[in-house]
Design a protein around this motif. Structure first.
Motif, PDB file in Angstrom:
ATOM      1  N   UNK A  34       0.814  -1.215   0.000  1.00  0.00           N
ATOM      2  CA  UNK A  34       0.000   0.000   0.000  1.00  0.00           C
ATOM      3  C   UNK A  34       0.839   1.253   0.000  1.00  0.00           C
ATOM      4  N   UNK A  35       1.899   1.268   0.829  1.00  0.00           N
ATOM      5  CA  UNK A  35       2.758   2.455   0.886  1.00  0.00           C
ATOM      6  C   UNK A  35       3.474   2.636  -0.446  1.00  0.00           C
ATOM      7  N   UNK A  36       3.865   1.514  -1.082  1.00  0.00           N
ATOM      8  CA  UNK A  36       4.562   1.606  -2.371  1.00  0.00           C
ATOM      9  C   UNK A  36       3.678   2.288  -3.412  1.00  0.00           C
ATOM     10  N   UNK A  37       2.484   1.748  -3.620  1.00  0.00           N
ATOM     11  CA  UNK A  37       1.617   2.349  -4.630  1.00  0.00           C
ATOM     12  C   UNK A  37       1.145   3.735  -4.175  1.00  0.00           C
ATOM     13  N   UNK A  38       0.986   3.877  -2.830  1.00  0.00           N
ATOM     14  CA  UNK A  38       0.571   5.166  -2.271  1.00  0.00           C
ATOM     15  C   UNK A  38       1.578   6.272  -2.552  1.00  0.00           C
ATOM     16  N   UNK A  39       2.895   5.924  -2.560  1.00  0.00           N
ATOM     17  CA  UNK A  39       3.902   6.952  -2.851  1.00  0.00           C
ATOM     18  C   UNK A  39       3.722   7.474  -4.261  1.00  0.00           C
ATOM     19  N   UNK A  40       3.346   6.561  -5.175  1.00  0.00           N
ATOM     20  CA  UNK A  40       3.132   6.993  -6.558  1.00  0.00           C
ATOM     21  C   UNK A  40       1.919   7.924  -6.643  1.00  0.00           C
ATOM     22  N   UNK A  41       0.817   7.521  -5.972  1.00  0.00           N
ATOM     23  CA  UNK A  41      -0.366   8.389  -5.958  1.00  0.00           C
ATOM     24  C   UNK A  41      -0.011   9.749  -5.378  1.00  0.00           C
ATOM     25  N   UNK A  42       0.819   9.732  -4.325  1.00  0.00           N
ATOM     26  CA  UNK A  42       1.179  10.986  -3.656  1.00  0.00           C
ATOM     27  C   UNK A  42       1.933  11.892  -4.622  1.00  0.00           C
ATOM     28  N   UNK A  43       2.877  11.304  -5.392  1.00  0.00           N
ATOM     29  CA  UNK A  43       3.643  12.128  -6.335  1.00  0.00           C
ATOM     30  C   UNK A  43       2.723  12.732  -7.391  1.00  0.00           C
ATOM     31  N   UNK A  44       1.815  11.906  -7.925  1.00  0.00           N
ATOM     32  CA  UNK A  44       0.914  12.428  -8.959  1.00  0.00           C
ATOM     33  C   UNK A  44      -0.006  13.503  -8.362  1.00  0.00           C
ATOM     34  N   UNK A  45      -0.446  13.267  -7.133  1.00  0.00           N
ATOM     35  CA  UNK A  45      -1.285  14.260  -6.449  1.00  0.00           C
ATOM     36  C   UNK A  45      -0.522  15.574  -6.287  1.00  0.00           C
ATOM     37  N   UNK A  46       0.785  15.464  -5.965  1.00  0.00           N
ATOM     38  CA  UNK A  46       1.607  16.675  -5.821  1.00  0.00           C
ATOM     39  C   UNK A  46       1.622  17.470  -7.123  1.00  0.00           C
ATOM     40  N   UNK A  47       1.703  16.746  -8.240  1.00  0.00           N
ATOM     41  CA  UNK A  47       1.677  17.402  -9.548  1.00  0.00           C
ATOM     42  C   UNK A  47       0.405  18.213  -9.730  1.00  0.00           C
ATOM     43  N   UNK A  48      -0.742  17.611  -9.332  1.00  0.00           N
ATOM     44  CA  UNK A  48      -2.019  18.322  -9.414  1.00  0.00           C
ATOM     45  C   UNK A  48      -1.954  19.613  -8.593  1.00  0.00           C
ATOM     46  N   UNK A  49      -1.439  19.493  -7.353  1.00  0.00           N
ATOM     47  CA  UNK A  49      -1.454  20.622  -6.427  1.00  0.00           C
ATOM     48  C   UNK A  49      -0.561  21.752  -6.935  1.00  0.00           C
TER      49      UNK A  49
END
Lengths: 331, 308
Positions: free
Chosen positions: B13-28
């Motif tokens: 979960x943390x592995x895939x979550x880090x990817x979601x977090x990076x993409x979310x950062x791009x949005x922000x």
């Protein structure tokens, strides 16, 4: 005197053209494209009421279309109701679901509403794919009966052409009446300023909910007609891409315009068909794949150059050009 | 379900979550600086991964019209792919976004969706429908933690996400350009009055977001197959992660949102049913929005109330 009723004139002209069109167009392919334009018109007119008049974005309108398609199929399969009753039944169920979803959803605004409706579409697709017993899963749900009324069976594209466009015209007339009524004026007030409308005594929450339910029932009827016409519905018919295409149709038509919605539905449906058919001839070695790039680029161009939609946008450019010429011609 | 298994799921979960977090950062980053919700964010990840794969291994392109066989070293390929995608992001701003003068959220969303469709189409023509996979960054046996295993690529994903977030934090806090970007996020008009070239900052925000997205796609590429349409779902998940906690304008909210989403998704898939894995993100989002209509941290609401 006739000029006082522009809607009536336009409406009669459209009816006559639609009645004569099958005489000019022979083959089944052309008729089926017209059927798709009709279905998309029902969807976009409903969505235009929601987006343009009530100002609510929906990136998940395919859900209601899907509820109509699956709803009619499941009702026909499980209850043995006559086909037309399943269409009405599915529309009522869809309206109730929209009511229940709308109460919490319509509290959201702008991009929150956009992402929540997008999410609903994803969830709907997963349910349609996974609940195999109810929906037939990824293979889809075959309609158990053909659409029939009395002894008359709708079994050709042409018969569906008349049925679909009859329904389209009826719903169009209903929408024009709503838009030009007291409720329609209240919608426009909400769109320009929700706070102002509220202070003037418009119950905005209730009106928004009503228009969502109405628009969902339009979509449901279109979905049921689609299901009976094609004979099978599957999750891919109600994809997020389709929801987006619908929003594009409304935007191209110009958000707050019932007539624009027809234009948008026709323009986008024809554009996709044209790209699919003619791009391979224009570009050597191009396959159907390329249509999606062309669609994306055209979409961006139209929205950047004419954010108010193709009809209003073109008129604006023509007016500008004329004014410029007039200024130049003055000594 | 034993604690070991739960721990194993948490790692995933943390592995895939880090990817979601990076993409979310791009949005922000893009939303804060430009006010645009860029729904082509997932396509940056897809492009980054596919370009990196093409540079490192033998890849047929354009229906086998020609085969690229550069076999560049991984680190060079990553750098090149990231720079190329940053170029795509910059072009997206220069060619399209700069000219789109509209306040309507619907129109803005449609424009970025149009761009994402076009990018996906270009990838479809270049790479076809086959999915590709990047080779793992380093070879070797997985690492044992108790009875759970952590693959080396998991470590690469989590590690590089962490380093990238740290670098971004330093960039935004300690450098002049970073502070200028933040100034644009707080108030564009005031930033312009203080002599900041807002248009340049917007260009930079697009390039930066594209770079973050590309890196996210590249580090996850050895763990999952990447194809022309993989970006769409990554983008949607990133969008949900960005919006649910921080309301699209808070970097910390995006990171927390991404990690939480990854963990929830994997736990739900492991404990309940994998068929509904992709629904979790949206169910959580809708639940959150029902309680708090502007994301949990509510900064978005304050911004809107302030009329910024």
């Amino acid at each position: 005197m006739l000029a006082r009723y522009p809607n009536l004139i336009a409406f009669s002209a459209l009816t006559i053209i639609l009645a004569l069109l099958p005489l000019a167009l022979g083959n089944n392919y052309q008729i089926s494209v017209l059927n798709f334009i009709g279905l998309n018109t029902i969807l976009t007119v409903g969505l235009a009421l929601l987006m343009g008049y009530a100002g609510q974005v929906s990136l998940g309108h395919a859900v209601f279309y899907g509820l109509g398609g699956y709803g009619a199929g499941i009702l026909a399969q499980r209850t043995g109701l006559p086909p037309f009753a399943t269409i009405v039944g599915a529309a009522i169920i869809t309206g109730l679901i929209a009511l229940l979803l709308g109460i919490p959803l319509l509290r959201l605004r702008g991009h929150y509403l956009a992402v929540a409706t997008l999410g609903l579409n994803v969830i709907f697709l997963l349910i349609a794919t996974n609940e195999t017993d109810l929906t037939g899963g990824p293979n889809g749900l075959a309609m158990p009966t053909e659409l029939a009324l009395g002894g008359f069976t709708f079994d050709t594209d042409l018969k569906f052409y008349f049925l679909i466009w009859l329904v389209t015209l009826a719903l169009l007339a209903l929408s024009l009446n709503i838009v030009n009524s007291r409720i329609g004026r209240a919608f426009r007030a909400i769109h320009s300023s929700e706070i102002a409308a509220e202070t003037l005594g418009v119950n905005t929450a209730r009106l928004k909910l009503q228009v969502l339910v109405l628009s969902s029932m339009y979509a449901s009827i279109a979905g049921s007609l689609y299901a009976y016409w094609i004979g099978i519905v599957s999750p891919s018919d109600f994809s997020i891409n389709f929801s987006i295409e619908l929003v594009v149709m409304v935007a191209i038509g110009g958000l707050a315009s019932v007539w624009g919605a027809i234009f948008g539905a026709a323009a986008v449906t024809l554009l996709i068909e044209l790209l699919r058919n003619f791009l391979p001839h224009l570009l050597r070695g191009a396959s159907g794949e390329q249509q999606i790039i062309a669609f994306g680029i055209l979409l961006v161009l139209i929205m950047v150059l004419m954010p108010e939609g193709l009809t209003t946008g073109t008129l604006k450019y023509i007016r500008k050009w004329r004014e410029k010429n007039q200024v130049n011609s003055q000594p | 379900m034993t604690p070991d298994q739960i721990f194993q799921l948490l790692i995933a979960g943390v592995t895939i979550g880090s990817i979601y977090a990076l993409i979310a950062l791009g949005f922000v980053v893009i939303y804060n600086v430009t006010g645009v919700i860029n729904l082509a964010q997932g396509e940056f990840a897809m492009l980054g991964a596919l370009i990196a794969i093409t540079l490192t291994s033998e890849t047929p392109l354009f229906h086998r019209a020609f085969v690229v066989n550069l076999n560049l070293p991984l680190i060079i390929a990553i750098a090149l792919a990231t720079l190329l995608v940053m170029g795509v992001g910059a072009l997206m701003y220069l060619i399209v976004i700069r000219w789109a003068r509209t306040d309507s959220v619907i129109i803005q969303i449609i424009i970025t969706i149009g761009i994402s469709i076009a990018l996906r189409g270009i990838a479809l023509i270049a790479w076809g429908t086959d999915p590709f996979r990047l080779s793992e960054f380093s070879e070797g046996p997985p690492i044992q933690i108790g009875n759970a295993v952590l693959t080396r690529q998991d470590l690469w994903v989590i590690g590089s996400a962490f380093v990238l977030m740290l670098l971004l934090y330093l960039f935004f806090q300690r450098t002049f350009i970073g502070v200028s970007l933040r100034a644009c996020a707080v108030n564009r008009v005031a930033a312009r009055l203080m002599g900041i070239n807002v248009s340049h900052m917007m260009l930079l925000a697009f390039a930066l977001s594209a770079g973050i997205g590309a890196l996210a796609g590249i580090v996850i590429a050895p763990k999952t197959f990447m194809g022309y349409d993989t970006g769409t779902y990554l983008g949607l998940k990133g969008f949900v992660a960005a919006i649910a906690i921080g309301g699209l304008s808070d970097e910390r909210g995006a990171i927390i949102g991404g990690l939480l989403l990854g963990v929830l998704e994997i736990l739900a898939a492991g404990l309940i049913s994998s068929g509904y894995k992709d629904a979790i993100a949206f169910l959580v989002l809708i639940a959150v929005l029902f309680v708090q209509t502007t994301g949990i941290l509510q900064r978005g609401a304050k911004r809107e109330a302030a009329g910024v």
